[in-house]
Enzyme design. Sequence first.
Site, short mmCIF file in Angstrom:
data_model
loop_
_atom_site.label_atom_id
_atom_site.label_comp_id
_atom_site.label_asym_id
_atom_site.label_seq_id
_atom_site.Cartn_x
_atom_site.Cartn_y
_atom_site.Cartn_z
N SER A 187 10.92 31.28 29.83
CA SER A 187 9.92 30.63 30.72
C SER A 187 8.49 30.94 30.24
O SER A 187 8.27 32.21 29.90
CB SER A 187 10.03 31.18 32.12
OG SER A 187 9.19 30.89 32.93
N HIS A 202 5.29 30.87 31.29
CA HIS A 202 4.19 31.30 32.14
C HIS A 202 4.40 32.86 32.15
O HIS A 202 3.46 33.58 32.58
CB HIS A 202 4.20 30.75 33.45
CG HIS A 202 5.11 31.41 34.55
ND1 HIS A 202 4.91 32.00 35.35
CD2 HIS A 202 6.43 31.04 34.82
CE1 HIS A 202 5.88 32.35 36.28
NE2 HIS A 202 7.01 31.76 35.88
N CYS A 222 9.23 36.84 43.42
CA CYS A 222 10.18 35.90 44.14
C CYS A 222 10.60 36.49 45.44
O CYS A 222 10.84 35.79 46.22
CB CYS A 222 11.15 35.66 43.11
SG CYS A 222 10.86 35.11 41.53
N THR A 281 11.15 12.49 31.51
CA THR A 281 10.00 12.34 30.65
C THR A 281 9.74 13.65 30.02
O THR A 281 9.06 14.49 30.92
CB THR A 281 8.87 11.51 31.04
OG1 THR A 281 9.47 10.15 31.50
CG2 THR A 281 7.82 11.39 30.23
N GLN A 317 12.26 37.88 31.03
CA GLN A 317 11.40 38.99 31.08
C GLN A 317 11.05 39.58 29.78
O GLN A 317 10.09 40.30 29.17
CB GLN A 317 11.80 39.96 32.08
CG GLN A 317 11.46 39.57 33.41
CD GLN A 317 10.02 39.43 33.90
OE1 GLN A 317 9.19 40.41 33.08
NE2 GLN A 317 9.68 38.92 34.99
N ASN A 356 13.94 42.19 35.89
CA ASN A 356 12.45 42.00 36.07
C ASN A 356 11.88 42.86 36.91
O ASN A 356 10.68 42.86 37.17
CB ASN A 356 12.56 40.38 37.01
CG ASN A 356 13.39 40.36 37.87
OD1 ASN A 356 14.65 40.77 37.55
ND2 ASN A 356 12.97 39.78 38.99
#
Lengths: 402, 380
Positions: free
Chosen positions: B198, B200, B323, B236, B178, B149
Amino acid sequence: MKYDRILIRYGEITLKGRNRNKFVEKLRGSVKAALVSFPRVKIEASRDRMYVILNEENGDEIIPLLKGIFGIYSFSPAVKVEKDIEKMKVAALDLFAKIYKKGQTFKITTKRSDKSFQLNTEELNHLFGAHLLINTPELKVNVKNPDIDLRIEIREDAAYLSCETIYGAGGLPVGSSGKAMLMLSGGIDSPVAGHLAMKRGMGIEAIHFFSPPYTSERSKQKVIDLSKQLAKVSGMLTLHVVPFTEIQEIIRKQVPENYSMTTTRRLMLKIADEIRNRRKGLAIITGESLGQVASQTLESMYAINDVTNTPVLRPLITMDKTEIIKIAKEINTLDISIRPFEDCCTIFVPSSPKTKPKKEKVQFYESFLDFTPFIEKAVNETELIHIKPESQKEEDSFHELF
Amino acid sequence: MIYFDNSATTKPYAEVLDSFFKISNDFFGNPSSLHGLGSQSEKLLSQARIQMANLLNVKPGEIIFTSGGTESNNFAIKGAAFMYKKRGNHLITSSVEHPSVSKAMEQLEELGFEVTYLPVDKNGKVQVEDVERAIRKDTILISVMHVNNEVGTVQPIREVGKLLEKYPNILFHVDAVQGIGKMDLPLKDFGVDMCSISAHKFHGLKGTGALFVREGVGLTPLLSGGEQERNMRSGTENVAGAVAMAKALRMTMEKKEKGIEKMKNVQRGLIDDFGEMEGIIVHTQIESASPHIVNFSVPGIKSEVFIHALEQEHIFVSTTSACSSKKKSPSKTLLAMGVPEPIADSSIRISLSYENTEEEAAAVLNAIKRVVNKLRKVMN
């Protein structure tokens, strides 16, 4: 060198002298249906061979599909080469190098249906064997049990080279043995029964009994999904969804509880038989396996089968549950079957159904009411769904969301 | 505005937001509910799963929906460690992993597992020989990321997978957060047992992700509850998010066909031009990197200052990974590659999407030149 065609060898069709053309046509239909998402593919069928001409479609994606088609004994990805020794040599080595792993053994099998070709089989074997040996490190010959069998076929139009033989599903082309009705519950067994029936060439239509509100739309969806899976083999499947609520409620009122299951089964069979009659089928297929549940004892079958003399075929009758589950996994129906929704068989189960019902007794209980009009009505109101594999139809409303 | 920080997160596609809104509004039922609204949700969820599986060339049953890359990585690593702890006690990973892998490993070390952290070469690449040397009798899991990343280095997933053919008891997890949508990763061919993604990072929504778990691999659930997702991940289901992710992945894969060459050109242009600029050190090795990342240092200029200076020109880039950039610690990957700390301290990451253009790249280059000149004068 890329494969440009796949050569298909027929299974037992070869035995069926006079009907052969019909069988080949059915098989061609199955192959065409299975490869519908490869529009450039062309299928050439002759009495003893079929060729899938790839026309730049991806052969690696087509091979797994061919494996599932009944009526194919084996098949080999192949290249078509001009009948020119030098060109054939290049092609043979290319093809061979693609699958050869160091230390493997090989042999060459030559078939020369063009007898005018300048070299005979013996000479061809020598020539190509030497060519591979010279150009491949650590290669050895083993004519008895080779790792790789390079097949060279000299035909009228060209030479065909292949070096892998992949076994097919065997059986007979779907639809070549007539039509039967499959009673499809949504459980594990009935789709497997349908699959095996298709293996022996039966064309099938499925019948499902639907009892809203006792069973939900989802149990119906489950059956539609199972049908889609089965339709992958046949290209298309007709599903009859029989409205069964009213009859189940009547049985509950009319027949003592411990006999209600037997009567239910008898009426289902009658309805299935009437649909079969209208659809011009010749048999009824069930997923029954001896002794699995109360309705599948010999006594029960005897009392239930009483309502018709149409052949009721039970492909799973001698199979254990574990064997059935194994097949269900292979044909990708297991995951759908084990979705936890009620179907009409599980919801009205009496607390202690008769495992040894008497035919005379069940006839007696049923004699107080004429079920015929209800059967008529159910058959007339049956919903007919034409299911294609991976059909997008009912998801159309969602399509834009994806 | 020029957004060149797509490895931190991407802007959701408008179509993806439309789906999310429509489903949240019209099909809000709980997929576990028995009524029709529930069954519609369930249908949507299962269709999302099928679409994800088709795009990744795996089976629908092998896709577990999660809340994102961090959860997927934690679940794969801890779930496998707990499940197979009787088989062995040893885990292997690289020294350039995302914190959601490395910190999960550290946590397992506290619980008594042993972890080997593999070194990388000067390009940030793990060596297969090192992997082989690290394998022990009690090794149960190897976790290696697909694309780094921070620098963009592509790890030898195919080779590690090949090596592991000889070790059927060792599970292979790949963090593909990535790489997905930019680099091909044929999971089945490469022998991958688990793979994290992921949404996003490919124009889906935050809070959605998936873990591929090969059929036959069991994981101890980290979240207990209503036994959703084949009993592996309770909670859920986020139906709208899952459908949005499936759509985003489809659109990304479609854009990739045309966009990948353009992206490579943009990357090459940036790297070539940086090469010509005095005082800039490029860390991304174009031959061994994913086409969407360019990492470089401007020695002497603190990366944080650089970021803010570019921001004044409406250009958004980042310091190393998003991050860790707030913690002001130098890039772990660069340090592992042997880059000296002062240079690592001034590193900048540009990360592209298929939406970015060569014109934007040219504008960014000019801005960088201006900013470097200005800051150099001030700092010196």
